[in-house]
Design a protein around this motif. Structure first.
Motif, short mmCIF file in Angstrom:
data_model
loop_
_atom_site.label_atom_id
_atom_site.label_comp_id
_atom_site.label_asym_id
_atom_site.label_seq_id
_atom_site.Cartn_x
_atom_site.Cartn_y
_atom_site.Cartn_z
N THR A 271 80.49 55.25 28.22
CA THR A 271 80.20 55.26 26.79
C THR A 271 81.31 55.96 26.02
N GLU A 272 81.82 57.06 26.56
CA GLU A 272 82.85 57.83 25.86
C GLU A 272 84.19 57.14 25.79
N THR A 273 84.42 56.15 26.64
CA THR A 273 85.76 55.55 26.72
C THR A 273 85.78 54.05 26.47
N LEU A 274 84.62 53.40 26.35
CA LEU A 274 84.53 51.94 26.41
C LEU A 274 85.19 51.48 27.72
N ILE A 275 85.76 50.28 27.76
CA ILE A 275 86.34 49.79 29.01
C ILE A 275 87.82 50.15 29.05
N THR A 276 88.25 50.77 30.14
CA THR A 276 89.64 51.21 30.25
C THR A 276 90.39 50.57 31.41
N VAL A 277 89.67 50.07 32.41
CA VAL A 277 90.30 49.49 33.60
C VAL A 277 89.60 48.18 33.93
N SER A 278 90.37 47.16 34.27
CA SER A 278 89.76 45.87 34.62
C SER A 278 90.75 45.03 35.41
N SER A 279 90.20 44.13 36.23
CA SER A 279 91.04 43.06 36.76
C SER A 279 91.23 42.04 35.64
N ALA A 295 95.78 47.32 28.46
CA ALA A 295 96.91 47.59 27.57
C ALA A 295 96.61 48.81 26.70
N GLY A 296 97.56 49.75 26.66
CA GLY A 296 97.40 50.95 25.85
C GLY A 296 96.69 52.09 26.55
N VAL A 297 96.24 51.87 27.80
CA VAL A 297 95.49 52.88 28.54
C VAL A 297 96.37 53.50 29.62
N SER A 298 96.25 54.82 29.77
CA SER A 298 96.89 55.53 30.88
C SER A 298 95.80 56.20 31.71
N LEU A 319 89.09 60.91 38.02
CA LEU A 319 89.82 59.99 37.15
C LEU A 319 89.84 60.55 35.73
N GLN A 320 91.03 60.62 35.16
CA GLN A 320 91.21 61.03 33.77
C GLN A 320 91.91 59.90 33.03
N VAL A 321 91.53 59.70 31.77
CA VAL A 321 92.06 58.56 31.02
C VAL A 321 92.43 58.98 29.60
N ARG A 322 93.27 58.17 28.98
CA ARG A 322 93.51 58.27 27.55
C ARG A 322 93.87 56.89 27.02
N PHE A 345 91.04 62.73 28.86
CA PHE A 345 89.58 62.83 28.98
C PHE A 345 89.20 62.79 30.46
N ALA A 346 88.50 63.83 30.91
CA ALA A 346 88.05 63.89 32.30
C ALA A 346 86.73 63.15 32.42
N THR A 347 86.73 62.05 33.15
CA THR A 347 85.57 61.17 33.19
C THR A 347 84.42 61.72 34.02
N GLY A 348 84.72 62.60 34.97
CA GLY A 348 83.69 63.03 35.89
C GLY A 348 83.46 62.05 37.02
N ASP A 349 84.25 60.97 37.04
CA ASP A 349 84.15 59.97 38.10
C ASP A 349 85.26 60.19 39.12
#
Length: 467
Positions: A271-279, A295-298, A319-322, A345-349
């Motif tokens: 919820t906090e990040t929407l979708i950040t990783v996908s095939s 695109a645009g995600v690290s 996993l951490q994302v931005r 952002f630390a996802t906790g995953d």
């Protein structure tokens, strides 16, 4: 509303929910009528049942620049009261004749036959769009604030990854109070310009009859589709099958491929990040993996020592994302999302990342990383191994406190005509011996939420432990 509707298709069948159809023109007119009524409110709640009125209410509030609070239609009295009170919603929109139980604030029925042509200026990218309540590990649910700009960025990243076009017909029957069903499943086609066919409930026969090009489902949905081979084969005409909200078991992936000819796309988000990783639509798909950053995600992995975890496909880390689709913060709480000092952002995953950048989600750090006898074991890997046994229909693995090992790998399994020892030995032969379950509980079903995620706290409670 920052062009979230700029792709609204001018078609007679732009949106269909449970067999009720609305044109793009009618949707815009009805939503404008709602916007006239809610304009100026601090926030409005929507009784988010699978109905055209839910779509009209959400779009209307967004048009008016009023933050939308989706309320699960099956929420209990305490949960509903908390969401409404915490969000400060001034109205509760609902379908005529289905007012929720006694509610504060005042309930306002949505009349999908009304029309308005009021014009409104676009809102700014940082203006709150949705306030989506999500449960944490402690305390009551928190309202995640997703701005209009984040919604647009998140959808656009998937347009790129999935080659999503106005020619696509999206089919799904997912709840309309989560990211999957609401943001991707409703706002997605409205922004892209494609059509939406919501089946009301995600029944295999409804999916088969919908004639879509793009299908969304959670693993439970895809498992049920596979159990109805005739319905599954009807999906061969689709362009993409997408699975999310929980890990798709490898046997379901393989069965879908055999029945439909499609390798499903898997993706990752919260919820906090929407979708950040996908095939990707134009790339490979791998069972048990969620692909590459959009695109645009690290992304990065952080080990227990706070340093980087190796990207070798085996080392696990948080996993951490931005990226531009991250939420603004939590409603009514000072500051934005809790970020690391250097802006992640630390996802906790817990995840692994391979040398080629492919991500595999192991699970939640709090429930799916098991520390046993000095080893760190991902619950998902053990679950996949159990599911590979032909007698096992469902499996969930947790760590249970143990005075000797710290935690013992414990499995809850839905299976027929198989003994505990056979399953333990089966896993030990497929994985490292230390990853085998030490205990197996046979159960008639696994507790799941509306999105199909196994509620592991409930399982831990059965053992007398807490996750």
């Amino acid at each position: 509303m920052l062009s979230l509707l700029n792709g609204l298709p001018d078609r007679a069948d732009a949106v269909s929910v449970a067999g009720r159809v609305m044109s793009g023109e009618a949707l815009l007119g009805a939503a404008s009528a709602v916007a006239d009524e809610v304009a100026g409110a601090a926030a409005v709640a929507v009784h988010a049942e699978p109905a055209l009125e839910t779509v009209v209410g959400v779009v209307g509030a967004l048009l008016a620049g009023v933050p939308v609070v989706p309320v699960p239609p099956d929420a209990g009295v305490d949960e509903r009261a908390h969401i409404l009170r915490d969000s400060g919603a001034e109205l509760l929109l609902h379908r005529i004749g289905t007012a929720p139980p006694a509610a504060t604030p005042p309930a306002l029925p949505v009349d999908a036959t009304r029309r308005s042509a009021t014009s409104r200026p676009d809102v700014t990218p940082d203006h709150p769009g949705l306030i989506m309540y999500t449960s944490g590990t402690t305390g009551p649910p928190k309202g995640v604030v997703v701005a209009h700009g984040a919604l647009a960025a998140g959808i656009d990243a998937l347009v790129d990854a999935w080659a999503w076009t106005p020619d696509d017909i999206l089919v799904h029957g997912l709840p309309l109070f989560h990211v999957h069903g609401l943001v991707l499943g409703v706002l997605g086609p409205l922004r892209v310009g494609g059509r939406l066919r919501h089946t009301g409930r995600p029944r295999p026969e409804a999916y088969a009859a919908a004639g879509g090009t793009l299908y969304f489902g959670v693993p439970t949905v895809w498992s049920r589709v596979c159990a109805a081979p005739a319905a599954a084969r009807a999906l061969t005409r689709a362009r993409l099958l997408v699975s999310g909200s929980a890990a798709l078991p490898a046997p379901v992936f393989d069965r879908l491929r055999a029945l439909t000819g499609h390798q499903p796309i898997e993706r990752y988000g919260m919820t906090e990040t929407l979708i950040t990783v996908s095939s990707r639509a134009d790339g490979a798909r791998r069972p048990g993996h969620v692909g590459l950053p959009l695109a645009g995600v690290s992304t990065r992995l952080v080990g227990e020592d706070g340093g980087p975890a190796a990207r070798d496909g085996g080392s696990v880390g948080e996993l951490q994302v931005r990226g531009p689709m991250l939420a603004s913060g939590y409603w009514g709480r000072a500051g934005g999302l809790p970020m690391t000092a250097d802006g992640w952002f630390a996802t906790g995953d817990v995840a692994t990342i391979g040398p080629d950048g492919w991500h595999r989600i192991v699970g939640r750090a709090s429930t799916d990383l098991i520390k046993s006898g000095g080893y760190r074991i991902g619950a998902g890997e053990v679950e996949d191994a159990l599911l590979a046994h032909p007698a096992v229909a469902e499996a969930a693995v947790i760590g249970v406190p143990d005075t000797d090992l710290g935690e013992v790998v414990t499995a809850f399994v839905v299976a027929e005509r198989v003994a505990e020892r056979e399953l333990i030995d089966f896993v030990a032969a497929r994985l490292s011996t230390h990853k085998r379950p030490r205990r197996i509980h046979f159960v008639p079903s696994l507790p799941r939420n509306a999105m199909g995620k196994v509620q592991k706290k409930s399982l831990a409670d059965r053992t007398g432990t807490a996750t």
